[in-house]
Design a protein around this motif. Structure first.
Motif, PDB file in Angstrom:
ATOM      1  N   UNK A  92      44.067  61.085  48.920  1.00 51.93           N
ATOM      2  CA  UNK A  92      43.906  62.298  49.723  1.00 51.93           C
ATOM      3  C   UNK A  92      43.366  61.989  51.117  1.00 51.93           C
ATOM      4  N   UNK A  93      42.216  61.349  51.190  1.00 49.45           N
ATOM      5  CA  UNK A  93      41.501  61.263  52.458  1.00 49.45           C
ATOM      6  C   UNK A  93      42.030  60.161  53.385  1.00 49.45           C
ATOM      7  N   UNK A  94      42.560  59.097  52.809  1.00 48.07           N
ATOM      8  CA  UNK A  94      43.205  58.089  53.658  1.00 48.07           C
ATOM      9  C   UNK A  94      44.710  58.055  53.403  1.00 48.07           C
ATOM     10  N   UNK A  95      45.129  58.538  52.224  1.00 37.87           N
ATOM     11  CA  UNK A  95      46.537  58.476  51.843  1.00 37.87           C
ATOM     12  C   UNK A  95      47.313  59.742  52.126  1.00 37.87           C
ATOM     13  N   UNK A  96      46.707  60.717  52.827  1.00 37.64           N
ATOM     14  CA  UNK A  96      47.435  61.950  53.156  1.00 37.64           C
ATOM     15  C   UNK A  96      47.062  62.481  54.536  1.00 37.64           C
ATOM     16  N   UNK A  97      45.778  62.670  54.792  1.00 41.78           N
ATOM     17  CA  UNK A  97      45.347  63.387  55.994  1.00 41.78           C
ATOM     18  C   UNK A  97      45.803  62.721  57.295  1.00 41.78           C
ATOM     19  N   UNK A  98      45.594  61.404  57.514  1.00 48.37           N
ATOM     20  CA  UNK A  98      46.067  60.820  58.780  1.00 48.37           C
ATOM     21  C   UNK A  98      47.577  60.983  58.976  1.00 48.37           C
ATOM     22  N   UNK A  99      48.344  60.826  57.910  1.00 53.54           N
ATOM     23  CA  UNK A  99      49.800  60.945  58.025  1.00 53.54           C
ATOM     24  C   UNK A  99      50.218  62.389  58.295  1.00 53.54           C
ATOM     25  N   UNK A 100      49.548  63.357  57.680  1.00 52.34           N
ATOM     26  CA  UNK A 100      49.870  64.761  57.929  1.00 52.34           C
ATOM     27  C   UNK A 100      49.577  65.130  59.386  1.00 52.34           C
ATOM     28  N   UNK A 101      48.478  64.598  59.915  1.00 49.40           N
ATOM     29  CA  UNK A 101      48.139  64.846  61.322  1.00 49.40           C
ATOM     30  C   UNK A 101      49.168  64.194  62.240  1.00 49.40           C
ATOM     31  N   UNK A 295      46.533  70.429  55.922  1.00 51.48           N
ATOM     32  CA  UNK A 295      45.606  69.310  55.738  1.00 51.48           C
ATOM     33  C   UNK A 295      44.242  69.769  55.230  1.00 51.48           C
ATOM     34  N   UNK A 296      43.789  70.948  55.635  1.00 47.01           N
ATOM     35  CA  UNK A 296      42.446  71.387  55.247  1.00 47.01           C
ATOM     36  C   UNK A 296      42.327  71.673  53.755  1.00 47.01           C
ATOM     37  N   UNK A 297      43.222  72.466  53.136  1.00 43.52           N
ATOM     38  CA  UNK A 297      43.129  72.582  51.671  1.00 43.52           C
ATOM     39  C   UNK A 297      43.402  71.261  50.965  1.00 43.52           C
ATOM     40  N   UNK A 298      44.251  70.415  51.544  1.00 38.17           N
ATOM     41  CA  UNK A 298      44.548  69.118  50.923  1.00 38.17           C
ATOM     42  C   UNK A 298      43.285  68.272  50.785  1.00 38.17           C
ATOM     43  N   UNK A 299      42.388  68.340  51.775  1.00 37.57           N
ATOM     44  CA  UNK A 299      41.145  67.573  51.730  1.00 37.57           C
ATOM     45  C   UNK A 299      40.309  67.959  50.519  1.00 37.57           C
ATOM     46  N   UNK A 539      45.103  75.364  68.642  1.00 40.14           N
ATOM     47  CA  UNK A 539      45.587  74.163  69.323  1.00 40.14           C
ATOM     48  C   UNK A 539      45.785  73.039  68.309  1.00 40.14           C
ATOM     49  N   UNK A 540      46.997  72.476  68.228  1.00 38.92           N
ATOM     50  CA  UNK A 540      47.268  71.435  67.232  1.00 38.92           C
ATOM     51  C   UNK A 540      46.313  70.246  67.294  1.00 38.92           C
ATOM     52  N   UNK A 541      45.934  69.805  68.501  1.00 36.20           N
ATOM     53  CA  UNK A 541      45.043  68.647  68.610  1.00 36.20           C
ATOM     54  C   UNK A 541      43.692  68.931  67.965  1.00 36.20           C
ATOM     55  N   UNK A 542      43.152  70.139  68.164  1.00 41.87           N
ATOM     56  CA  UNK A 542      41.868  70.497  67.554  1.00 41.87           C
ATOM     57  C   UNK A 542      41.984  70.518  66.032  1.00 41.87           C
ATOM     58  N   UNK A 543      43.054  71.122  65.526  1.00 42.53           N
ATOM     59  CA  UNK A 543      43.251  71.171  64.079  1.00 42.53           C
ATOM     60  C   UNK A 543      43.404  69.769  63.502  1.00 42.53           C
ATOM     61  N   UNK A 544      44.188  68.909  64.173  1.00 45.55           N
ATOM     62  CA  UNK A 544      44.444  67.572  63.658  1.00 45.55           C
ATOM     63  C   UNK A 544      43.200  66.706  63.617  1.00 45.55           C
ATOM     64  N   UNK A 545      42.499  66.622  64.732  1.00 44.32           N
ATOM     65  CA  UNK A 545      41.304  65.780  64.763  1.00 44.32           C
ATOM     66  C   UNK A 545      40.181  66.376  63.921  1.00 44.32           C
ATOM     67  N   UNK A 546      40.151  67.702  63.802  1.00 43.99           N
ATOM     68  CA  UNK A 546      39.175  68.326  62.916  1.00 43.99           C
ATOM     69  C   UNK A 546      39.401  67.938  61.467  1.00 43.99           C
ATOM     70  N   UNK A 547      40.673  67.872  61.046  1.00 44.86           N
ATOM     71  CA  UNK A 547      40.992  67.474  59.673  1.00 44.86           C
ATOM     72  C   UNK A 547      40.589  66.021  59.413  1.00 44.86           C
ATOM     73  N   UNK A 548      40.850  65.138  60.372  1.00 43.66           N
ATOM     74  CA  UNK A 548      40.475  63.732  60.203  1.00 43.66           C
ATOM     75  C   UNK A 548      38.960  63.584  60.113  1.00 43.66           C
ATOM     76  N   UNK A 549      38.235  64.304  60.965  1.00 46.56           N
ATOM     77  CA  UNK A 549      36.773  64.232  60.930  1.00 46.56           C
ATOM     78  C   UNK A 549      36.228  64.710  59.591  1.00 46.56           C
ATOM     79  N   UNK A 550      36.793  65.792  59.060  1.00 44.06           N
ATOM     80  CA  UNK A 550      36.339  66.313  57.771  1.00 44.06           C
ATOM     81  C   UNK A 550      36.627  65.326  56.645  1.00 44.06           C
ATOM     82  N   UNK A 551      37.784  64.645  56.698  1.00 39.11           N
ATOM     83  CA  UNK A 551      38.114  63.645  55.673  1.00 39.11           C
ATOM     84  C   UNK A 551      37.124  62.483  55.706  1.00 39.11           C
TER      85      UNK A 551
END
Length: 560
Positions: A92-101, A295-299, A539-551
């Motif tokens: 989930x956290x390394x095997x999904x979130x970075x790729x989804x972003x 990405x957020x529910x996926x985390x 904004x996509x960039x905020x959502x993307x980097x926010x998901x990575x930070x949460x992971x």
């Protein structure tokens, strides 16, 4: 004498009653109702295959995560939790979130703006017909194989929990999915996936809460499994040094490169069953936000999938210990049998049915799109009317379900169906990702390189798995470890072949690559945001980097 399968079914049989069946019946009626409602909007093949590109981001985002949260995800990741412990969170956290972003921020502009209807169609524009046809065939095969995994998973549950014979469960479940996709097309699948997402959570959350209470909370799980399986079993990174042993049979390098980069990016960026949901969004901004919202529910999904697998192992320490006993795949059914009262039990079984249908529908709807547009319309029946292709799509849907029924029994040879699923991803998705990533970032890459890179990567992954691993030529501790290695081998071989072939073949003219290679533009890529899409929280960039930070934050409690 009863066979092991029969014994297992009786051992897991649930005390369902009329209330439980009434809940399931209501759900089936609602699902078919959504299919009939969606039918009114299906007038063209674009409506059937991509919902007319009309859906809002929150709908496609939830459908994106629900399409992945199928029966294979629930049963398979719970099985992984029971077999490999907390190492499973890596998926989930390394095997999904970075790729989804990466998909949302980098690749969706190319997919959506080029107006392609499928992932293989993008390869047609970038590399030409040979790569297009090969990728279409590979994707069609992988789609029905994965659909078969979902069918097998649900048949396993229905057989064990309700007493249905396996073949009956496969046929009934397959025909039901066939009905609502054929009626309403992708819109029916997507709106049902949104419904199914909430039904799945309604089933898994009570199961997790009651299970935690039964085993003494998180401390009870940790103390029990640390004493029986070692302290590293309850951590994400301990024991993953090169040369160290752990239940996963992988070290940090193969986890980061094999799972976190190659396999993960290969799945999330090229698997059309997922990308199709984003392509159905109403505009480019919504398409980019689709995987980022997902990405957020996926985390948080490990809380209701991996943790139940650990709970099941505490309650049934014999899981996976013998071929004729309870298997890792039975982790969720064991909890349902032991923990849930009637009524809640009906919701739980309905949730698993919803998960099955989400995963099956995702692969069948992507199969009918790829076969109709990329094989039938492109090479067999060119220039036919839109009505012809719409009808073909409906027929191919039926064919895909029937083939899926046949391939369902292949999954039965694996005690952990997630091992089988990850094997398929290493064969089919990773080589496709190699071709995409190199072709997208290197203008010089030639059409011939795309074809030979895809073919060689696929063959290399199969050779590594079936010969080097299965024949014992090299020693790899587990199936999942072998899958990580196969992914790395496929990526390296495919990349090297593409490099060599590019050096000796002719590339496409630069003007034909506009919008297909990073750094180039096409008219559709500069689409202005729709009203409201320029709000800061969208904004996509905020959502993307926010998901990575949460992971990253989620890793902290399980890393020491």
């Amino acid at each position: 004498m009863l066979s092991p399968t029969t014994t297992l079914a009786e051992g897991l049989r649930l005390p369902t009653n009329g209330l439980d069946y009434a809940i399931m019946a209501i759900y089936f009626v609602v699902v078919l109702g959504i299919g009939f409602a969606a039918r009114r909007s299906v007038k063209t093949s674009l409506d059937f295959f991509l919902s007319g590109r009309s859906l809002p981001a929150w709908v496609t985002g939830l459908a994106f995560v629900a399409a992945n949260l199928g029966a294979t995800e629930i049963l398979g990741m719970a099985a992984n939790g029971a077999q490999y412990g907390l190492y499973t969170v890596h998926w989930y956290w390394i095997g999904a979130i970075p790729a989804m972003v990466f998909l949302g921020l980098v690749m969706m502009p190319f997919y959506y703006s080029s107006k392609v209807r499928s992932v293989p169609e993008f390869l047609l524009h970038r590399f030409g017909p040979s790569s297009h046809l090969l990728s279409s065939i590979i994707f069609a095969v992988s789609s029905v194989l994965i659909a078969g995994v979902n069918l097998y998973a649900m048949a396993l549950v229905l057989q064990a929990l309700l007493g249905w014979p396996q073949w009956v469960a496969i046929v009934i479940a397959g025909l039901f999915v066939l009905a609502y996709i054929t009626i309403g097309g992708l819109s029916s699948a997507i709106y049902n996936e949104v419904l199914q997402f909430f039904v799945i959570l309604a089933a898994l959350i009570p199961l997790t809460i009651v299970g935690l209470k039964r085993v003494g909370g998180w401390d009870g799980i940790s103390d029990s499994l640390s004493s029986s399986h070692g302290s590293s079993f309850m951590t994400a990174w301990q024991g993953t040094g090169i040369g160290e042993s752990n239940p996963l049979g992988a070290n940090w390098l193969t986890i980061v490169l094999g799972l976190g980069f190659v396999m993960s990016f290969g799945y999330w960026t090229t698997n059309f069953a997922e990308v199709q949901r984003a392509l159905s969004a109403k505009n480019l901004s919504a398409a980019k936000r689709t995987p980022l919202i997902a990405a957020f529910p996926k985390i948080l999904i490990p809380m209701v999938v991996v943790i139940p697998g650990l709970i099941a192992l505490v309650m049934e320490p014999s899981l996976g210990k013998s071929a004729d006993g309870l298997q890792y795949n039975d982790a969720i059914p064991v909890l349902m049998r032991d923990l849930l009262p009637n009524g809640v039990l009906g919701i739980a079984v309905t949730g698993l049915l919803a998960a099955f249908m989400a995963g099956m529908a995702a692969n069948v709807s992507s199969f009918n799109t790829v076969f109709t547009n990329d094989i039938w319309a492109a090479y067999i029946k060119k220039g036919q009317s839109d009505k012809h292709y719409l009808q073909t799509g409906r027929v191919v849907t039926a064919v895909g379900v029937l083939i899926g029924m046949g391939t369902a029994f292949i999954a039965g040879s694996f005690s952990n169906i997630m091992n089988y699923l990850q094997t398929l991803f290493s064969f089919f998705n990773v080589p496709l990702f190699v071709v995409f990533i190199i072709g997208m970032f290197w203008k010089r890459t030639t059409p011939a390189a795309g074809f030979w890179g895809l073919l060689s990567g696929t063959v290399a992954a199969m050779v590594n798995y079936f010969w080097f691993y299965k024949q014992g030529v090299i020693e790899i501790p587990s199936d999942q470890g072998a899958n990580f290695v196969s992914s790395i081998v496929a990526f390296v071989v495919g990349a090297v072949v593409m490099l060599v072939v590019t050096m000796v073949t002719k590339s496409k003219p630069a003007e034909e690559l506009a919008g297909l290679v990073y750094g180039t533009k096409s008219p559709g890529m500069e689409e202005p945001p729709a009203e409201g899409d320029d709000a800061w929280y969208r904004k996509p960039a905020l959502l993307g980097w926010g998901a990575i930070a949460l992971a990253v934050i989620c890793y902290i409690p399980f890393s020491f």
